[in-house]
Design a protein around this motif. Structure first.
Motif, mmCIF file in Angstrom:
data_model
loop_
_atom_site.group_PDB
_atom_site.id
_atom_site.type_symbol
_atom_site.label_atom_id
_atom_site.label_comp_id
_atom_site.label_asym_id
_atom_site.label_seq_id
_atom_site.Cartn_x
_atom_site.Cartn_y
_atom_site.Cartn_z
ATOM 1 N N PRO A 148 1.026 -1.262 -0.111
ATOM 2 C CA PRO A 148 -0.115 0.042 -0.014
ATOM 3 C C PRO A 148 0.776 1.422 0.093
ATOM 4 C CG PRO A 148 0.082 -0.895 2.207
ATOM 5 C CD PRO A 148 0.789 -1.820 1.173
ATOM 6 N N ASP A 149 2.033 1.233 0.387
ATOM 7 C CA ASP A 149 2.786 2.407 0.560
ATOM 8 C C ASP A 149 4.007 2.393 -0.583
ATOM 9 O OD1 ASP A 149 4.018 4.628 1.185
ATOM 10 O OD2 ASP A 149 4.374 4.234 3.234
ATOM 11 N N HIS A 150 4.224 3.532 -1.445
ATOM 12 C CA HIS A 150 5.281 3.722 -2.317
ATOM 13 C C HIS A 150 5.690 5.201 -2.360
ATOM 14 C CE1 HIS A 150 4.792 -0.523 -4.027
ATOM 15 N NE2 HIS A 150 3.221 -0.123 -3.842
ATOM 16 N N PRO A 153 11.121 8.249 -3.712
ATOM 17 C CA PRO A 153 11.517 8.656 -4.956
ATOM 18 C C PRO A 153 11.678 7.534 -5.949
ATOM 19 C CG PRO A 153 12.908 9.604 -3.209
ATOM 20 C CD PRO A 153 12.123 8.452 -2.472
ATOM 21 N N HIS A 154 11.696 6.101 -5.255
ATOM 22 C CA HIS A 154 11.788 5.118 -6.491
ATOM 23 C C HIS A 154 10.449 4.218 -6.658
ATOM 24 C CE1 HIS A 154 16.127 5.726 -6.016
ATOM 25 N NE2 HIS A 154 16.164 5.420 -4.650
ATOM 26 N N PHE A 155 9.333 5.019 -6.814
ATOM 27 C CA PHE A 155 7.958 4.752 -6.826
ATOM 28 C C PHE A 155 7.783 3.736 -8.062
ATOM 29 C CE2 PHE A 155 7.546 8.789 -8.490
ATOM 30 C CZ PHE A 155 7.031 8.586 -9.577
ATOM 31 N N PHE A 216 -1.569 8.205 -7.431
ATOM 32 C CA PHE A 216 -1.014 8.385 -5.832
ATOM 33 C C PHE A 216 -0.293 7.421 -5.633
ATOM 34 C CE2 PHE A 216 -4.982 6.166 -5.823
ATOM 35 C CZ PHE A 216 -5.073 5.120 -4.778
ATOM 36 N N LEU A 217 0.643 7.593 -4.693
ATOM 37 C CA LEU A 217 1.647 6.597 -4.114
ATOM 38 C C LEU A 217 1.060 5.823 -2.796
ATOM 39 C CD1 LEU A 217 4.832 8.902 -4.924
ATOM 40 C CD2 LEU A 217 3.572 7.257 -6.217
ATOM 41 N N SER A 218 0.005 6.325 -1.963
ATOM 42 C CA SER A 218 -0.406 5.815 -0.706
ATOM 43 C C SER A 218 -1.671 6.503 -0.694
ATOM 44 C CB SER A 218 0.665 6.034 0.285
ATOM 45 O OG SER A 218 0.745 7.442 0.681
ATOM 46 N N VAL A 219 -2.444 5.907 0.347
ATOM 47 C CA VAL A 219 -3.672 6.315 0.661
ATOM 48 C C VAL A 219 -3.403 7.886 1.457
ATOM 49 C CG1 VAL A 219 -5.731 6.180 2.258
ATOM 50 C CG2 VAL A 219 -4.814 4.144 0.856
ATOM 51 N N PRO A 220 -2.648 8.067 2.200
ATOM 52 C CA PRO A 220 -2.449 9.450 2.702
ATOM 53 C C PRO A 220 -1.940 10.348 1.611
ATOM 54 C CG PRO A 220 -1.298 7.796 4.284
ATOM 55 C CD PRO A 220 -1.846 7.077 3.033
ATOM 56 N N LEU A 254 -8.234 -0.060 -2.059
ATOM 57 C CA LEU A 254 -7.121 -0.450 -2.667
ATOM 58 C C LEU A 254 -7.396 -1.744 -3.410
ATOM 59 C CD1 LEU A 254 -3.748 0.535 -0.641
ATOM 60 C CD2 LEU A 254 -4.829 1.897 -2.498
ATOM 61 N N PRO A 255 -7.308 -2.004 -4.594
ATOM 62 C CA PRO A 255 -7.335 -3.271 -5.387
ATOM 63 C C PRO A 255 -6.227 -4.144 -4.767
ATOM 64 C CG PRO A 255 -6.426 -1.789 -6.930
ATOM 65 C CD PRO A 255 -6.542 -1.077 -5.806
ATOM 66 N N SER A 256 -6.516 -5.663 -4.967
ATOM 67 C CA SER A 256 -5.664 -6.512 -4.824
ATOM 68 C C SER A 256 -4.744 -6.791 -5.974
ATOM 69 C CB SER A 256 -6.499 -7.736 -4.476
ATOM 70 O OG SER A 256 -5.348 -9.060 -4.257
#
Length: 291
Positions: A148-150, A153-155, A216-220, A254-256
């Motif tokens: 869930p969290d990317h 900088p290397h997303f 987006f890279l994370s829910v936050p 978030l999807p699986s």
């Protein structure tokens, strides 16, 4: 980056392509977006919509290295006015020195149809065949339940699950027709929310280019990007911004990974059976929505 700078300095005889970006608090994406464009032989012009993070500070490092200008576009009462930004892009496309323009957001990675060409080379081929507009097939990359969290900088190396997205039917209808050859008169980019440019005599290239879209890279990150944004009421009434204008934390799901496709390479992006609704949100999405 050094290779891209050398290419830019040595560039002769090919079409000049300029990407026009509008950004607000895009410090996560701005460097990777600009560096990718320069590697593709594309210059950039940045409209900053009063960012409060390091977006401008980071972008300034690339001035005279492919970034040809930065301007500040003021906000009125801290309201996000997408139409005004698009109209400014229309003005710039009538005045900046370029053969081709691309309407780009900082969270997008624009690609040619095949990796043996740069974007600049691909646009030159399109022009040589008599076409003056290009559509992009959209591939949406999102965090997943398992990862869930990317937000780093290397997303692009870690967030590798995606789905093809084509909001409109039939499938051949352009959803992201927002690259065009310079026109003698101002083009209409704002009329379709930036998704489909319009002008007299438009001839769209039949093969779609590609676009990796990192929403987006994370829910936050999603919450900070959309939930705390003040949207223009007139635009919302027109159906712009889709579900993002009414997004709440409980609507992000978030999807699986088993619902998505795994990224291997740009040439292997799978456009078959594109989705017409985003997987990550329970909110409604409209055809004219922007991100």
């Amino acid at each position: 980056m050094k290779r891209a700078v050398r290419w830019w300095q040595q560039r002769k005889g090919s079409v000049r392509v300029v990407a026009i970006l509008a950004a607000y608090n895009e410090e996560r994406f701005i460097a990777s977006c600009l560096e990718h464009l320069f590697e593709q032989g594309v210059a950039a012009y940045l409209i900053d919509n009063c960012s409060t993070d390091r977006t401008v500070e980071i972008a300034e490092r690339y001035l005279k290295r492919g970034l040809i200008g930065i301007e500040n576009f003021p906000r009125t009462e801290d309201v996000y006015k997408w139409q005004k930004l698009l109209e400014r892009k229309e003005q710039l496309a009538a005045t900046l020195e370029a053969d081709w323009f691309i309407h780009v957001d900082a969270d997008e990675i624009r690609l040619p149809p095949r990796s043996d060409r740069t974007l600049a080379q691909a646009f030159a081929e399109v022009e040589a065949q008599g076409y003056n507009a290009v559509n992009f097939m959209e591939f949406v990359f999102v965090p997943t339940k398992e990862a869930p969290d990317h937000d780093h900088p290397h997303f692009q190396q870690t967030m590798r699950w995606y789905y093809p997205y084509q909001r409109s039917f039939p499938q051949w209808r352009p959803h992201r027709r927002n690259a065009w050859k310079r026109q003698p008169e101002k083009v209409d980019l704002a009329g379709r929310g930036g998704h489909r440019v319009r002008f007299p005599g438009l001839r769209m290239y039949p093969e779609f280019f590609k676009m990796r879209h990192y929403l987006f890279l994370s829910v936050p990150h999603a919450l900070s990007k959309w939930v705390n944004r003040n949207y223009d009421e007139v635009e919302v009434e027109k159906g712009w911004h889709g579900g993002r204008a009414s997004l709440t934390p409980d609507k992000i799901q978030l999807p699986s990974q088993n619902e998505l496709r795994y990224y291997i390479s740009d040439d292997e992006l799978d456009a078959s059976n594109p989705l017409t609704r985003h997987l990550w949100t329970l909110a409604q999405e409209e055809d004219s929505s922007t991100v």
